[in-house]
Design a protein around this motif. Structure first.
Motif, mmCIF file in Angstrom:
data_model
loop_
_atom_site.group_PDB
_atom_site.id
_atom_site.type_symbol
_atom_site.label_atom_id
_atom_site.label_comp_id
_atom_site.label_asym_id
_atom_site.label_seq_id
_atom_site.Cartn_x
_atom_site.Cartn_y
_atom_site.Cartn_z
ATOM 1 N N PHE A 96 27.896 47.822 47.132
ATOM 2 C CA PHE A 96 29.033 47.570 46.264
ATOM 3 C C PHE A 96 30.347 47.762 47.008
ATOM 4 C CE2 PHE A 96 25.682 49.185 43.414
ATOM 5 C CZ PHE A 96 25.628 48.155 42.489
ATOM 6 N N VAL A 97 31.363 47.047 46.544
ATOM 7 C CA VAL A 97 32.747 47.251 46.976
ATOM 8 C C VAL A 97 33.554 47.650 45.749
ATOM 9 C CG1 VAL A 97 34.806 46.208 47.984
ATOM 10 C CG2 VAL A 97 32.541 45.543 48.822
ATOM 11 N N ASP A 98 34.228 48.786 45.815
ATOM 12 C CA ASP A 98 35.149 49.199 44.757
ATOM 13 C C ASP A 98 36.538 48.745 45.177
ATOM 14 O OD1 ASP A 98 36.690 50.371 42.808
ATOM 15 O OD2 ASP A 98 35.857 52.390 43.042
ATOM 16 N N ILE A 99 37.056 47.712 44.513
ATOM 17 C CA ILE A 99 38.324 47.125 44.965
ATOM 18 C C ILE A 99 39.542 47.866 44.429
ATOM 19 C CG2 ILE A 99 37.280 44.832 45.184
ATOM 20 C CD1 ILE A 99 39.543 44.604 42.541
ATOM 21 N N GLY A 100 39.322 48.903 43.598
ATOM 22 C CA GLY A 100 40.478 49.621 43.048
ATOM 23 C C GLY A 100 40.154 51.056 42.708
ATOM 24 N N ALA A 101 40.497 52.001 43.597
ATOM 25 C CA ALA A 101 40.227 53.419 43.367
ATOM 26 C C ALA A 101 41.509 54.212 43.622
ATOM 27 C CB ALA A 101 39.108 53.903 44.285
ATOM 28 N N ASN A 102 41.929 54.979 42.618
ATOM 29 C CA ASN A 102 43.138 55.807 42.745
ATOM 30 C C ASN A 102 42.782 57.155 43.363
ATOM 31 O OD1 ASN A 102 45.183 54.086 41.166
ATOM 32 N ND2 ASN A 102 43.488 54.274 39.721
ATOM 33 N N LEU A 103 42.377 57.138 44.611
ATOM 34 C CA LEU A 103 41.895 58.348 45.260
ATOM 35 C C LEU A 103 43.013 59.325 45.621
ATOM 36 C CD1 LEU A 103 39.075 56.972 47.593
ATOM 37 C CD2 LEU A 103 38.912 57.851 45.257
ATOM 38 N N ARG A 275 46.530 33.886 46.087
ATOM 39 C CA ARG A 275 45.328 34.655 46.337
ATOM 40 C C ARG A 275 45.546 36.046 45.781
ATOM 41 N NH1 ARG A 275 44.526 36.002 51.216
ATOM 42 N NH2 ARG A 275 42.244 35.973 51.220
ATOM 43 N N GLY A 276 44.548 36.559 45.092
ATOM 44 C CA GLY A 276 44.685 37.905 44.567
ATOM 45 C C GLY A 276 43.740 38.157 43.416
ATOM 46 N N VAL A 277 43.963 39.287 42.759
ATOM 47 C CA VAL A 277 43.130 39.697 41.634
ATOM 48 C C VAL A 277 44.012 40.265 40.545
ATOM 49 C CG1 VAL A 277 42.743 41.975 42.709
ATOM 50 C CG2 VAL A 277 41.183 41.154 40.931
ATOM 51 N N VAL A 278 43.712 39.915 39.303
ATOM 52 C CA VAL A 278 44.316 40.559 38.140
ATOM 53 C C VAL A 278 43.373 41.687 37.776
ATOM 54 C CG1 VAL A 278 45.231 40.268 35.824
ATOM 55 C CG2 VAL A 278 45.239 38.338 37.419
ATOM 56 N N HIS A 279 43.756 42.900 38.130
ATOM 57 C CA HIS A 279 42.804 43.996 38.044
ATOM 58 C C HIS A 279 42.767 44.600 36.652
ATOM 59 C CE1 HIS A 279 43.947 48.394 37.996
ATOM 60 N NE2 HIS A 279 45.128 47.855 37.875
ATOM 61 N N SER A 280 41.677 45.322 36.354
ATOM 62 C CA SER A 280 41.488 46.021 35.074
ATOM 63 C C SER A 280 41.750 45.083 33.898
ATOM 64 C CB SER A 280 42.411 47.243 35.002
ATOM 65 O OG SER A 280 42.064 48.098 33.940
ATOM 66 N N PHE A 281 41.158 43.912 33.945
ATOM 67 C CA PHE A 281 41.483 42.879 32.965
ATOM 68 C C PHE A 281 40.902 43.213 31.602
ATOM 69 C CE2 PHE A 281 41.174 38.823 30.783
ATOM 70 C CZ PHE A 281 42.402 38.255 31.069
ATOM 71 N N ASP A 282 41.749 43.207 30.570
ATOM 72 C CA ASP A 282 41.291 43.449 29.194
ATOM 73 C C ASP A 282 41.973 42.510 28.205
ATOM 74 O OD1 ASP A 282 43.849 44.457 29.171
ATOM 75 O OD2 ASP A 282 43.319 46.417 28.324
ATOM 76 N N ASP A 283 42.378 41.349 28.702
ATOM 77 C CA ASP A 283 43.112 40.393 27.879
ATOM 78 C C ASP A 283 42.165 39.304 27.381
ATOM 79 O OD1 ASP A 283 45.413 38.993 26.773
ATOM 80 O OD2 ASP A 283 46.613 40.047 28.271
ATOM 81 N N ILE A 298 39.286 38.018 38.779
ATOM 82 C CA ILE A 298 39.443 38.930 37.647
ATOM 83 C C ILE A 298 38.737 40.238 37.975
ATOM 84 C CG2 ILE A 298 39.067 39.287 35.189
ATOM 85 C CD1 ILE A 298 40.979 36.973 35.832
ATOM 86 N N GLY A 299 39.477 41.348 37.941
ATOM 87 C CA GLY A 299 38.912 42.659 38.222
ATOM 88 C C GLY A 299 38.374 43.303 36.953
ATOM 89 N N ILE A 300 37.128 43.770 37.014
ATOM 90 C CA ILE A 300 36.466 44.348 35.846
ATOM 91 C C ILE A 300 36.120 45.810 36.121
ATOM 92 C CG2 ILE A 300 34.477 44.203 34.300
ATOM 93 C CD1 ILE A 300 36.407 41.843 34.082
ATOM 94 N N ASN A 301 36.520 46.685 35.173
ATOM 95 C CA ASN A 301 36.146 48.097 35.223
ATOM 96 C C ASN A 301 35.813 48.563 33.806
ATOM 97 O OD1 ASN A 301 38.636 48.745 33.884
ATOM 98 N ND2 ASN A 301 39.679 48.814 35.858
#
Length: 409
Positions: A96-103, A275-283, A298-301
């Motif tokens: 897996f790749v985690d593309i968004g982590a607030n470490l 190029r890019g990602v709309v992260h944490s998508f909930d729309d 589309i980024g899904i979490n």
């Protein structure tokens, strides 16, 4: 492995029903057992002579409980022995790749709501990630200082990368109120990005975008100004290849229009767009399609999987346009969420007040939980977790790591 499990159970249980809970010595296992044929198990319970020596082997740490489908699921603690079997049906490794982590969050320093609860444990959090089939993590940043800090953090492991940018709710804090302060801040940001590109560590510009749910931190006009300034930076010839890591919260249509006007043009499509990602998508699904038409992933979490409406949206987003993320320490998947029914992998937890380094902290999301996101997506789409992992990982390679030398795809 199954025989050892059956013998241990049989030595301590003479009769059992489908609702019984069975405790298995953890030292029997080096990898995770996910299911056991219960009929085979109980047939072994009737055998007259089973060696009792297995009962003396280790601490009881793994609990198997029978579900209403006559299967067993594993609830386990996050120790080194917690490594799951990572072979896919095709024989390859499921990674897996985690593309968004607030470490950079204080929780990984042991601080919760301003109170120090336990020791710093980011190293343990990262080890759990590597032990649970992650091989790349992108650390997200929301200010110039955080971008510098994230870049420093990535130096500790070749599998860590980061973003560099200014979060919409931090625009007032970072850019100030004068033209000089804006220009100075943008120059500082450019310097960090250049440094990160030279080190092959910065893989996206962001987190940038709009957040109308938290206007108390920054008004909408300042957010728009900050977004447009960073989009201009993204079009700089030195940075034009950098993907965008976009934040969208209750602002989808405005974000879409600004992207069209200031980044890729109103006539853009997936072949000429950004190029890019709309992260944490909930729309909405309609808005997801609009972003995808412009070329964005589309980024899904966990926050994308809370309600049945969320699940319906994700079900109709092509897997080829999905990226997996945790957005940790936030956006965990909870039993009250609609997506929870599809979660198969559970982690034992303790509260921060009863901290144990070998356990996840209750309410604190971690990169290792990325498997749960994949399981929910697999469940609602009717595909295997392996397929979700493989396709989303390739998506991440294509978007973020194609320009990074030395990254194995």
């Amino acid at each position: 492995m199954i025989d050892a499990c059956m013998n241990a159970c049989a030595a301590s249980i003479s009769t059992a029903t489908s609702s019984a809970a069975i405790t298995i010595p953890s030292t029997l296992f080096a990898t995770t057992i996910t299911t056991i044929n219960t009929s085979a198990l109980f047939s072994r319970l009737t055998r007259p002579s089973i060696s009792p020596f297995l009962l003396r082997r280790g601490v009881n740490n793994l609990n198997l409980q029978y579900s209403n489908r006559k299967e067993t699921r594993l609830h386990h603690s996050n120790t080194v022995n917690n490594r799951r079997s990572s072979r896919s049906r095709s024989g390859g490794r499921r990674m897996f790749v985690d593309i968004g982590a607030n470490l950079l969050d204080d929780m990984y320093q042991g601080c919760y709501r301003g109170k120090q609860r336990h020791e710093k444990d980011l190293d343990a959090v990262l080890q759990r990630a590597w032990d649970n089939q992650l091989d790349q993590i992108i650390v997200t940043a929301g200010t110039i200082h955080e971008s510098e800090h994230a870049l420093t953090l990535t130096q500790r492991d070749d599998r860590l990368y980061c973003t560099a940018g200014v979060h919409p709710t931090r625009c007032s804090q970072v850019f100030g109120t004068t033209q000089d302060s804006w220009e100075e801040s943008l120059e500082q940001l450019k310097h960090v990005i250049k440094q990160g590109l030279q080190q092959h560590k910065v893989v996206a510009l962001g987190e940038l975008g709009l957040d109308y749910a938290r206007l108390e931190f920054c008004d909408a006009e300042t957010q728009k100004k900050g977004l447009i300034a960073q989009l201009k930076l993204a079009r700089d010839h030195s940075f034009h290849h950098l993907p965008l890591f976009l934040h969208n919260r209750e602002s989808g249509n405005d974000l879409l229009q600004i992207l069209k006007q200031h980044y890729i043009g109103s006539d853009a499509d997936a072949t000429t767009g950004g190029r890019g990602v709309v992260h944490s998508f909930d729309d909405s699904l309609e808005l997801a399609h609009e972003f995808m038409k412009l070329g964005f992933y589309i980024g899904i979490n966990g926050c994308s999987l809370k309600t049945q409406d969320n699940l319906d949206v994700v079900q109709h987003i092509p897997l080829e346009r999905i990226l997996l993320e945790t957005d940790c320490p936030w956006c965990d998947i909870r039993p009250t969420h609609a997506g929870w029914e599809h979660v198969r992998t559970k982690f034992d937890v303790k509260t921060e007040k009863k901290y144990d380094r070998d356990y996840c902290v209750k309410g604190r999301n971690e990169p290792c939980h990325i498997v749960q996101v994949a399981e929910v997506i697999a469940g609602i789409k009717g595909v295997s977790v392996e397929e979700v992992a493989t396709v989303s990982r390739q998506n991440a390679q294509d978007l973020f790591f194609g320009m990074v030398t030395g990254v194995k795809k």
